[in-house]
Design a protein around this motif. Structure first.
Motif, PDB file in Angstrom:
ATOM      1  N   UNK A 182     -29.796  25.540 -14.036  1.00  0.00           N
ATOM      2  CA  UNK A 182     -30.813  26.537 -14.364  1.00  0.00           C
ATOM      3  C   UNK A 182     -31.385  26.326 -15.767  1.00  0.00           C
ATOM      4  N   UNK A 183     -32.515  26.984 -15.998  1.00  0.00           N
ATOM      5  CA  UNK A 183     -33.084  27.131 -17.346  1.00  0.00           C
ATOM      6  C   UNK A 183     -33.658  28.542 -17.393  1.00  0.00           C
ATOM      7  N   UNK A 184     -33.548  29.195 -18.537  1.00  0.00           N
ATOM      8  CA  UNK A 184     -34.117  30.537 -18.656  1.00  0.00           C
ATOM      9  C   UNK A 184     -34.873  30.629 -19.970  1.00  0.00           C
ATOM     10  N   UNK A 185     -36.037  31.276 -19.921  1.00  0.00           N
ATOM     11  CA  UNK A 185     -36.751  31.523 -21.167  1.00  0.00           C
ATOM     12  C   UNK A 185     -37.504  32.835 -21.062  1.00  0.00           C
ATOM     13  N   UNK A 186     -37.899  33.327 -22.229  1.00  0.00           N
ATOM     14  CA  UNK A 186     -38.448  34.680 -22.329  1.00  0.00           C
ATOM     15  C   UNK A 186     -39.724  34.629 -23.162  1.00  0.00           C
ATOM     16  N   UNK A 187     -40.757  35.301 -22.677  1.00  0.00           N
ATOM     17  CA  UNK A 187     -41.975  35.508 -23.473  1.00  0.00           C
ATOM     18  C   UNK A 187     -42.014  36.963 -23.901  1.00  0.00           C
ATOM     19  N   UNK A 188     -42.526  37.196 -25.107  1.00  0.00           N
ATOM     20  CA  UNK A 188     -42.611  38.559 -25.629  1.00  0.00           C
ATOM     21  C   UNK A 188     -44.056  39.038 -25.541  1.00  0.00           C
ATOM     22  N   UNK A 234     -47.294  29.713 -24.060  1.00  0.00           N
ATOM     23  CA  UNK A 234     -46.716  28.417 -23.685  1.00  0.00           C
ATOM     24  C   UNK A 234     -46.396  27.571 -24.912  1.00  0.00           C
ATOM     25  N   UNK A 235     -45.240  26.946 -24.894  1.00  0.00           N
ATOM     26  CA  UNK A 235     -44.810  26.099 -26.014  1.00  0.00           C
ATOM     27  C   UNK A 235     -44.050  26.860 -27.074  1.00  0.00           C
ATOM     28  N   UNK A 236     -44.237  28.165 -27.132  1.00  0.00           N
ATOM     29  CA  UNK A 236     -43.521  28.972 -28.134  1.00  0.00           C
ATOM     30  C   UNK A 236     -42.915  30.213 -27.467  1.00  0.00           C
ATOM     31  N   UNK A 237     -41.942  29.987 -26.603  1.00  0.00           N
ATOM     32  CA  UNK A 237     -41.286  31.143 -25.985  1.00  0.00           C
ATOM     33  C   UNK A 237     -40.521  31.936 -27.038  1.00  0.00           C
ATOM     34  N   UNK A 238     -40.284  33.179 -26.734  1.00  0.00           N
ATOM     35  CA  UNK A 238     -39.478  34.041 -27.613  1.00  0.00           C
ATOM     36  C   UNK A 238     -38.041  33.521 -27.658  1.00  0.00           C
ATOM     37  N   UNK A 264     -36.836  32.617 -14.715  1.00  0.00           N
ATOM     38  CA  UNK A 264     -35.687  31.882 -14.180  1.00  0.00           C
ATOM     39  C   UNK A 264     -36.226  30.564 -13.636  1.00  0.00           C
ATOM     40  N   UNK A 265     -35.827  29.469 -14.288  1.00  0.00           N
ATOM     41  CA  UNK A 265     -36.393  28.164 -13.967  1.00  0.00           C
ATOM     42  C   UNK A 265     -35.249  27.168 -13.811  1.00  0.00           C
ATOM     43  N   UNK A 266     -35.567  25.885 -13.810  1.00  0.00           N
ATOM     44  CA  UNK A 266     -34.528  24.866 -13.631  1.00  0.00           C
ATOM     45  C   UNK A 266     -34.812  23.639 -14.456  1.00  0.00           C
ATOM     46  N   UNK A 267     -33.822  22.781 -14.512  1.00  0.00           N
ATOM     47  CA  UNK A 267     -33.933  21.520 -15.242  1.00  0.00           C
ATOM     48  C   UNK A 267     -34.419  20.437 -14.287  1.00  0.00           C
ATOM     49  N   UNK A 268     -35.365  19.658 -14.742  1.00  0.00           N
ATOM     50  CA  UNK A 268     -35.715  18.422 -14.060  1.00  0.00           C
ATOM     51  C   UNK A 268     -36.495  18.551 -12.767  1.00  0.00           C
ATOM     52  N   UNK A 269     -36.337  19.615 -12.057  1.00  0.00           N
ATOM     53  CA  UNK A 269     -36.886  19.768 -10.723  1.00  0.00           C
ATOM     54  C   UNK A 269     -35.889  20.506  -9.838  1.00  0.00           C
ATOM     55  N   UNK A 270     -34.733  20.770 -10.432  1.00  0.00           N
ATOM     56  CA  UNK A 270     -33.661  21.421  -9.680  1.00  0.00           C
ATOM     57  C   UNK A 270     -34.035  22.871  -9.370  1.00  0.00           C
ATOM     58  N   UNK A 271     -33.566  23.340  -8.235  1.00  0.00           N
ATOM     59  CA  UNK A 271     -33.741  24.744  -7.872  1.00  0.00           C
ATOM     60  C   UNK A 271     -32.561  25.145  -7.008  1.00  0.00           C
ATOM     61  N   UNK A 272     -32.421  26.422  -6.749  1.00  0.00           N
ATOM     62  CA  UNK A 272     -31.303  26.856  -5.915  1.00  0.00           C
ATOM     63  C   UNK A 272     -31.004  28.328  -6.067  1.00  0.00           C
ATOM     64  N   UNK A 273     -29.801  28.683  -5.644  1.00  0.00           N
ATOM     65  CA  UNK A 273     -29.375  30.082  -5.705  1.00  0.00           C
ATOM     66  C   UNK A 273     -29.074  30.477  -7.138  1.00  0.00           C
ATOM     67  N   UNK A 274     -29.587  31.647  -7.516  1.00  0.00           N
ATOM     68  CA  UNK A 274     -29.281  32.138  -8.860  1.00  0.00           C
ATOM     69  C   UNK A 274     -28.794  33.579  -8.766  1.00  0.00           C
ATOM     70  N   UNK A 275     -28.029  33.950  -9.788  1.00  0.00           N
ATOM     71  CA  UNK A 275     -27.676  35.356  -9.997  1.00  0.00           C
ATOM     72  C   UNK A 275     -28.032  35.656 -11.442  1.00  0.00           C
ATOM     73  N   UNK A 276     -28.900  36.611 -11.648  1.00  0.00           N
ATOM     74  CA  UNK A 276     -29.325  37.001 -13.000  1.00  0.00           C
ATOM     75  C   UNK A 276     -28.689  38.342 -13.352  1.00  0.00           C
ATOM     76  N   UNK A 277     -27.953  38.354 -14.453  1.00  0.00           N
ATOM     77  CA  UNK A 277     -27.403  39.601 -14.986  1.00  0.00           C
ATOM     78  C   UNK A 277     -27.990  39.832 -16.365  1.00  0.00           C
ATOM     79  N   UNK A 278     -28.468  41.037 -16.597  1.00  0.00           N
ATOM     80  CA  UNK A 278     -28.954  41.424 -17.924  1.00  0.00           C
ATOM     81  C   UNK A 278     -28.172  42.670 -18.329  1.00  0.00           C
ATOM     82  N   UNK A 279     -27.520  42.599 -19.461  1.00  0.00           N
ATOM     83  CA  UNK A 279     -26.662  43.715 -19.848  1.00  0.00           C
ATOM     84  C   UNK A 279     -26.646  43.847 -21.370  1.00  0.00           C
TER      85      UNK A 279
END
Ligand SMILES: [Ca+2]
Ligand SMILES: [Ca+2]
Ligand SMILES: [Ca+2]
Ligand SMILES: [Ca+2]
Length: 352
Positions: free
Chosen positions: A110-116, A121-125, A161-176
């Motif tokens: 996985x890869x995760x990034x956040x925009x505010x 683009x290019x400068x995620x939070x 919620x993104x991925x590395x290289x081209x990878x994708x699949x099942x994810x579980x996202x927890x925010x706490x």
């Protein structure tokens, strides 16, 4: 920054076994294994920022499969050029809050990034690709974990919620929500003396075998309990990601059981390094990771001669900001008096 040959050997070794724990300072090469496209099990997050799934109250959890989405976005942290499909969540906290965004239980790279507030683009939070600390929770396939994200009440955060290289699949996202971790330096401690790292910091200070010439902090054995306050962190340098490594040199006249302990504002890697053959074979005798704000100890019986107590972050996670405070305790490291240690027989022999 120049490296002893030992560091090069370790990088090569790590490309075969990415999870080996070493006192290296530069982030190991990532192996390019894509973990396969999983069978899509559902479409949960939103396709893009405009259609982002709204995150309500915390703690929040959601699960899905990114393979059914389109590749709308990518960010570099530090890998770029990903074609992975992605999905998006939107969170608008009512008040300032400190949160973790946790993808460790996902089953692909996985890869995760956040925009505010807006797509920048290019400068995620914030952006995290690989959080090796995920290995404490799941088979580590380069999943992502953003820690201690300081969100401002009233702002909207778009979480991709993104991925590395081209990878994708099942994810579980927890925010706490998490509590702020502040480590205070105990009274009577001595200070490491290294400046806080920063972007493009060249770590020449107590960098041990990770630098030429080698550099160590020499520990004074005259105090029964030694407490050292230092800082660590992760930073970009010359196109790679580095961590501040701190090498504390002990010199023993005879074998001794030493107990070290540490607590830090970052996840720590703490251990004893075998220096019996110098940097050529420097490797851990024993090591342990310590979750942030969790005092953790480790004991080991060191041989006579030189050994290093090593302190660094437990991952190349840029969320471990430079200036993360830690304190280190060392027990059992006592100066041995040559007179006490010398037998009467051997003293007499000096005068024969
Ligand atoms: Ca993408
Ligand atoms: Ca990843
Ligand atoms: Ca340091
Ligand atoms: Ca250092």
């Amino acid at each position: 920054m120049r490296f002893a040959s030992f560091a090069v050997v370790l990088v090569l070794a790590l490309s075969v076994c990415a999870l080996a724990v070493t006192p290296n300072n530069v982030m190991p090469e990532k192996n390019n294994v894509v973990h396969g496209v999983n069978v899509p099990s559902g479409r949960v997050g939103g396709e893009d920022i405009a259609t982002a799934t709204v995150v309500g109250a915390l703690p929040y959890t959601d699960a899905g499969n990114t393979c059914v989405f389109i590749d709308d976005y990518d960010e570099e942290c530090p890998y770029t050029g990903s074609t992975s499909p992605d999905c998006v969540y939107a969170f608008t906290p009512a008040a300032d809050v400190l949160v973790d965004m946790f993808l460790c239980m996902s089953s692909y790279d996985t890869k995760i990034y956040v925009y505010e507030n807006a797509y920048t683009p290019g400068v995620p939070f914030l952006c995290v690709d690989d959080a090796s600390a995920c290995g404490d929770f799941n088979t580590y396939l380069y999943q992502s974990w953003i820690t201690d994200a300081a969100l401002v009440g009233g702002n909207t955060y778009y979480i991709v919620v993104d991925g590395y290289g081209g990878d994708c699949g099942d994810y579980i996202l927890d925010i706490y929500e998490v509590e702020e971790c502040i480590v205070e330096c105990p009274p009577d401690a001595i200070y490491e003396g290294e400046p806080d790292c920063y972007d493009e910091y060249n770590d020449l200070f107590n960098a041990g075998c990770n630098n030429v010439p080698e550099a160590y902090s020499v520990v004074d054995c005259s105090n029964e309990t030694i407490v050292i306050c230092g800082t660590t962190g992760v930073f970009p340098f010359a196109g790679s990601t580095y961590r501040d490594t701190d090498w504390y040199m002990l010199t023993l006249d005879e074998p001794a059981t030493i107990t070290i302990g540490a607590e830090s504002e970052a996840g720590l890697l703490l251990g004893f390094v075998d220096m019996s053959a110098g940097c050529a074979n420097a490797a851990f005798y024993s090591s342990i990771t310590a979750a942030k704000c969790t005092y953790t100890t480790l004991s080991y019986t060191l041989p006579a001669g030189q050994s290093v107590v090593f302190v660094s972050t437990d991952a190349w996670d840029l969320g471990y900001v430079c200036g993360s405070d830690y304190y280190l305790t060392i027990d059992g490291y006592e100066c041995t008096s040559p007179v006490e240690e010398t037998t009467w027989g051997s003293i007499k022999s000096l005068y024969r």
